[in-house]
Design an enzyme around this catalytic site. Sequence first.
Site, short mmCIF file in Angstrom:
data_model
loop_
_atom_site.label_atom_id
_atom_site.label_comp_id
_atom_site.label_asym_id
_atom_site.label_seq_id
_atom_site.Cartn_x
_atom_site.Cartn_y
_atom_site.Cartn_z
N THR A 2 31.76 60.93 61.45
CA THR A 2 30.65 61.14 62.38
C THR A 2 30.45 59.85 63.15
O THR A 2 30.39 58.77 62.55
CB THR A 2 29.36 61.51 61.64
OG1 THR A 2 29.55 62.74 60.93
CG2 THR A 2 28.19 61.67 62.60
N LEU A 23 26.22 56.91 58.19
CA LEU A 23 26.82 58.08 58.81
C LEU A 23 28.10 58.39 58.06
O LEU A 23 28.75 57.49 57.52
CB LEU A 23 27.15 57.81 60.29
CG LEU A 23 25.99 57.61 61.25
CD1 LEU A 23 26.53 57.22 62.62
CD2 LEU A 23 25.12 58.85 61.35
N ASP A 24 28.49 59.67 58.04
CA ASP A 24 29.77 60.05 57.45
C ASP A 24 30.91 59.32 58.16
O ASP A 24 30.80 58.96 59.33
CB ASP A 24 30.00 61.55 57.58
CG ASP A 24 29.07 62.37 56.70
OD1 ASP A 24 28.44 61.79 55.80
OD2 ASP A 24 28.99 63.60 56.92
N GLU A 25 32.01 59.17 57.46
CA GLU A 25 33.17 58.47 58.01
C GLU A 25 33.61 59.04 59.36
O GLU A 25 33.96 58.30 60.28
CB GLU A 25 34.33 58.54 57.01
CG GLU A 25 35.60 57.85 57.49
CD GLU A 25 36.71 57.90 56.46
OE1 GLU A 25 37.82 57.41 56.77
OE2 GLU A 25 36.48 58.43 55.34
N ARG A 44 26.01 69.33 58.42
CA ARG A 44 27.23 70.12 58.18
C ARG A 44 26.95 71.28 57.24
O ARG A 44 27.40 72.41 57.46
CB ARG A 44 28.32 69.20 57.63
CG ARG A 44 28.69 68.06 58.58
CD ARG A 44 29.50 66.97 57.90
NE ARG A 44 30.80 67.47 57.47
CZ ARG A 44 31.66 66.77 56.73
NH1 ARG A 44 31.33 65.54 56.32
NH2 ARG A 44 32.82 67.28 56.39
#
Length: 303
Positions: A140, A136-138, A236
């Site tokens: 998120t 996961l993105d930092e 996104r």
Amino acid sequence: MSYKGSAVKRGEWLELMPGKVGQTDQDPYTAAIGWLEGTLQVPSKLLFRLKQNDEIKVAGDRIRVRLFPKRDYGFEPHWDELNVLYEDDYCLVVHKPVGLKVHPAGDGQGLTLANLVAAHYAGQGEQAAVRHIHRLDEFTSGPVLYAKNEYAQLILDESMRAKGIDRTYAAIVEGILDPSIHRIDAPIGRDRHHAKRQRVSPGGKPAVTRVIRAESFGSFSLVRLELETGRTHQIRVHMSYIGHPLVGDTLYGGSNTFTSYQALHGESLTFPHPLTGEQLVIQDPWPKQFVDLYHKLSGNPRL
């Protein structure tokens, strides 16, 4: 793959009692190898190594396989709060909070989720490599799946490639989403003009996002989405592409008036158990930051 028989972890070994396997004229070891490959779907490269190292034992109707050898964590353990959503001998699912990376960046500096998972294993007396199946993105939040041994990793990696692992996300986006939008199919590639951005591009990799439900309030919408593919920043990029950037996502055109990072949370993770094939559905409730933002924008005091 679906194995419902006896399977007990005994130290580094998995003890199985599948009953009679193979043909009557087969020797027990050959029959066991065929069963491990066919029913348990032990990947060929792992099966080869197990045979080479004499890590498959057969005694009567009992098969023992060394599937849990001790391994270095691969990351320095760091003891801190870790929200475990699911765990057994094969899998671990933990909540990743906002602002924490799944694993170290190129410089290897800073605390990451991998360090917390290593400490979790250490605290339980388990010596297993920290193997994440997806990221996961930092900024998120949501569930992250780990495999606790090589067998589970190979099986889950294949499930990921075969799109057998489903992830559902909640996002708060700008604007009122058209209810007729159910699927976004637009290839994604790197943005040559911005090192950190991705963009919809005809020459990019295929990317598909399913829109499965939406609720609108004022000039915002709560959207639930599923990924058919797993491109970098996919949700996104796709939401920005259709004119509805995530609230707080300044990298893709969103406003940071109400929050300083993208309003995106992984609500659930569905995957087949690597040993039994059972479909596991792991829920991850909204974190406080997401709840507070929803309340602020919707005016709804309850979810």
